[in-house]
Design an enzyme around this catalytic site. Structure first.
Site, short mmCIF file in Angstrom:
data_model
loop_
_atom_site.label_atom_id
_atom_site.label_comp_id
_atom_site.label_asym_id
_atom_site.label_seq_id
_atom_site.Cartn_x
_atom_site.Cartn_y
_atom_site.Cartn_z
N ASP A 428 -9.98 2.72 -31.43
CA ASP A 428 -10.71 3.91 -31.86
C ASP A 428 -11.70 3.58 -32.97
O ASP A 428 -11.63 2.53 -33.61
CB ASP A 428 -9.72 4.99 -32.32
N ASP A 485 -13.42 13.35 -26.09
CA ASP A 485 -12.16 13.91 -26.58
C ASP A 485 -11.87 15.26 -25.94
O ASP A 485 -10.78 15.81 -26.14
CB ASP A 485 -12.21 14.09 -28.10
#
Length: 681
Positions: A428, A485
């Site tokens: 990430d 997301d």
């Protein structure tokens, strides 16, 4: 692509597009490409070369801007030096007065129809670089507009159409990563082009740091496209600089021709697959939206059992397993297992997951650090940027240009990967950088490359708050991207549709989210959520304990369908269809040999008309016969009261009918998906 030069000057691209006859006289083409001069113009038009030179009175943006070490601007004038055709084409030009060499490298791939291009600058003493363009290409005169890409968190891959006009379309990303806001892609369709027909030119700049795009119409009407790192990203003087690779293609089959070329090149040339390209892509389960930071071993074991029962083949433990990580304000960079949550380490959970027949993946955010962390307290100088910088998600970025920082991260990650059977890392990157710096990107690449070398069987997903770091540069080092997301299937339908202009199924993660989406609050039926996820690399990301019996059954069935088809779908071409109904977003995934396809027709809104409009397919053999079957015809609602032929079972139709008339699908509610399989007989 035809390159030509006058004398020893820099070459220019005088033609690129449809194949020319092999016997075409190139000198004639060069002369025929020259435009007239008239009043108010110079007596000769300055070359729109591979790096337009300001010193040659070029009227637009130059391809190179630099200063000597003392700050004096340099105006180089390059002359032919050498060429090398051993691997594509490499052309080198020199400026002896300023001690500079400029090299252009081209490498064509006939199979994918992509040309890779790069510019390299070398100096005999340190110089300051402000701007270096990859090889500069002309844009077509028959185009009225260009299509570039913007976006935001949970709203990636938004296509912008901008009309050509005198002057410049200038897009620059200075966030330090690829960015939700500025995906480095451009399409230039010719007048009348659609997804399935007409001509189009495609560009992608494969770099994960800040980048700049210039699309300029000169006063004489010519057009140029420039790509490079964001201006002033090289913060120190140097003797060698290079652009990232620019990937370009041309299509005679609409936007889809560019899309398929990019998809094939990513899948077959750029990504390196730890277990080989033919190894099946496993169905994911990610626990993030089930537990967030609240890790309890019995709960995670129960969730893993339920995920395996639904068809998951890989279990990914997300954020919250390390340090004192109870929320997103602390412990980033403290990459040691939290003994409060895992008193016996990760081993018991990993063993349980393996016992269920799943492999195990783990979340890291290696390039970031929280001020509230042991490492920041010990090494505050490792953070990039000033002490008074604005934080993002309560975190700073680590200075990846420092070897000691890279060594520290490597050691912590390698310790975890060496200790456990982990086959997957979700990598990430949850904030933009405090300033753009090319060394930051190069440092991140070096760390990933080192880990890939030492742990070649570990697959890596690039995630950056979703789609904030998706580009062909990061995909040289990773095997999957987290497109967004947003697990809202309605939003995902559009994001995936537009992302397919550059990205194949094989690398594009898509998960079935919770009943009530955590980023939009929207409640969507399980069938729609499952089929949208099945359009790409399928996974689940919800709490499986919330599923009722029907939802679990649907999820098992769709996952089983995806597994039964993934071998051919993973290498299929994704064609976006020209839907006659704006409410329908449809695509056709087709095997490269044309033997079979699946069509996904997602209804994103209420249609203006009462009956569904026929949906034209594409890229079929006109004279061939296809067996067509509506996979999920049992999902037809009660308001679908007629009997279109597809509701009754398989039907055999010609390619001409399917492409000219189109599929007649049953009526459906908004936020539903029809899935149609086709096989060439």
């Amino acid at each position: 692509m035809v390159l030509a030069a006058t004398g020893d000057r820099l070459p220019e691209v005088v033609y690129w597009g449809a194949p020319l006859p092999a016997e075409a006289d190139l000198a004639t083409l060069h002369a025929a490409a020259a435009i007239d001069v008239t009043g108010g113009m110079l007596d000769e038009n300055p070359d729109l070369s591979l790096s337009p030179e300001a010193v040659r009175t070029f009227p637009g943006q130059p391809g190179l801007i630099l200063r000597d070490e003392g700050g004096t601007p340099l105006l180089p004038k390059f002359r032919y030096a050498s060429e090398d055709a051993a691997d594509g084409l490499s052309l080198t030009y020199a400026d002896a007065e300023n001690g500079l060499r400029l090299t252009f490298r081209f490498r064509p791939d006939p199979s994918t129809r992509i040309v890779e291009a790069k510019t390299v600058l070398e100096a005999d003493r340190p110089v300051h670089l402000h701007w270096l363009a990859a090889p500069v290409l002309p844009a077509p005169q028959q185009s009225d507009e260009m299509i570039d890409v913007s976006g935001r968190w949970v709203g990636e891959f938004q296509l912008n159409r901008t009309a050509w006009s005198p002057g410049m379309r200038y897009r620059e990303n200075r966030t330090g990563r690829t960015g939700h806001e500025h995906f480095p892609g451009l399409l230039v369709p010719l007048r009348g082009a659609t997804n399935t027909q007409g001509e189009c030119y495609g560009f992608h700049y494969g770099w994960s740091g800040g980048h700049k795009m210039i699309a300029e119409e000169l006063p004489d009407g010519r057009r140029q496209i420039q790509w490079g790192h964001a201006a002033r990203m090289e913060t120190k003087p140097g003797t060698r600089f290079e652009s990232a690779t620019l990937y370009v293609t041309y299509s005679q089959y609409g936007l889809n021709g560019c899309a398929v070329a990019f998809q094939r090149h990513v899948r077959d040339r750029i990504v390196t697959w730890p277990k080989g390209a033919a190894h099946p892509r496993p169905v994911h389960y990610n626990c993030w939206e089930a537990v967030y930071f609240d890790h309890k071993l019995p709960v995670l074991k129960d969730i893993a059992e339920r995920a395996a029962d639904l068809g998951a083949e890989r279990f990914v433990l997300d954020d919250g397993w390390f340090g004192q990580r109870d929320d997103d304000t602390r412990s980033l960079s403290d990459w040691e297992v939290d003994p409060r949550k895992y008193p016996d380490g990760l081993g018991p959970l990993i063993d349980h997951v393996h016992g269920l027949g799943m492999t195990f993946g783990l979340w890291f955010e290696p390039e970031m650090i929280n001020p509230d962390s042991d490492i920041h307290r010990a090494h505050p100088d490792w953070a990039l940027g000033g002490e008074d910088q604005t934080l993002g998600r309560q975190q700073k970025a680590l200075n990846m240009a420092l070897p000691e920082v890279r060594d520290f991260i490597y050691d912590r990650m390698a310790a975890i990967l060496s200790r456990h059977a982990i086959d997957y890392v979700k990598w990430d990157h949850n904030r933009v950088l405090p300033m753009p710096d090319a060394d930051q990107t190069r440092g991140s690449y070096a760390l990933i490359d080192r880990l890939r070398t030492d742990f070649p069987q570990v697959e890596i997903e690039s995630c950056a708050s979703g789609g904030g770091r998706i580009d062909f540069g990061i995909l040289k080092r990773t095997q999957r991207v987290w497109l967004s997301d947003s697990n809202d299937a309605l939003e995902r339908l559009r994001i995936q549709h537009d992302g397919a202009l550059w990205l194949p199924l094989a690398v594009t993660g898509s998960h079935v989210g919770p009943r009530r989406c955590h980023t939009s609050g929207r409640v969507l039926d399980i069938a729609f959520r499952a089929w949208v996820a099945a359009q790409r690399h399928m996974g689940f990301e919800m709490d499986p304990r919330e599923l009722d019996d029907r939802e679990a059954r649907v999820l098992r069935d769709v996952a089983a369908w995806w597994k039964a088809n993934r071998d051919w779908m993973t290498s299929a071409d994704i064609h976006r269809l020209d839907s006659a109904d704006p409410a329908v977003l449809a695509e056709q995934q087709q095997a490269r040999d044309g033997s079979r396809f699946v069509c996904f027709a997602g209804k994103a809104a209420t249609s203006a008309q009462i009956a569904p409009r026929p949906l034209r397919l594409t890229a079929l053999e006109a004279d061939a016969t296809y067996r067509i079957e509506l996979v999920n015809r049992a999902d037809a609602p009660a308001l679908s009261r007629g009997m279109p032929l597809l509701k009754d079972g398989p039907v055999e139709l010609s390619g001409t009918w399917l492409m000219q008339h189109g599929l007649v699908l049953p009526w459906s509610f908004p936020e539903t998906m029809w899935v149609v399989e086709g096989r060439r007989l």
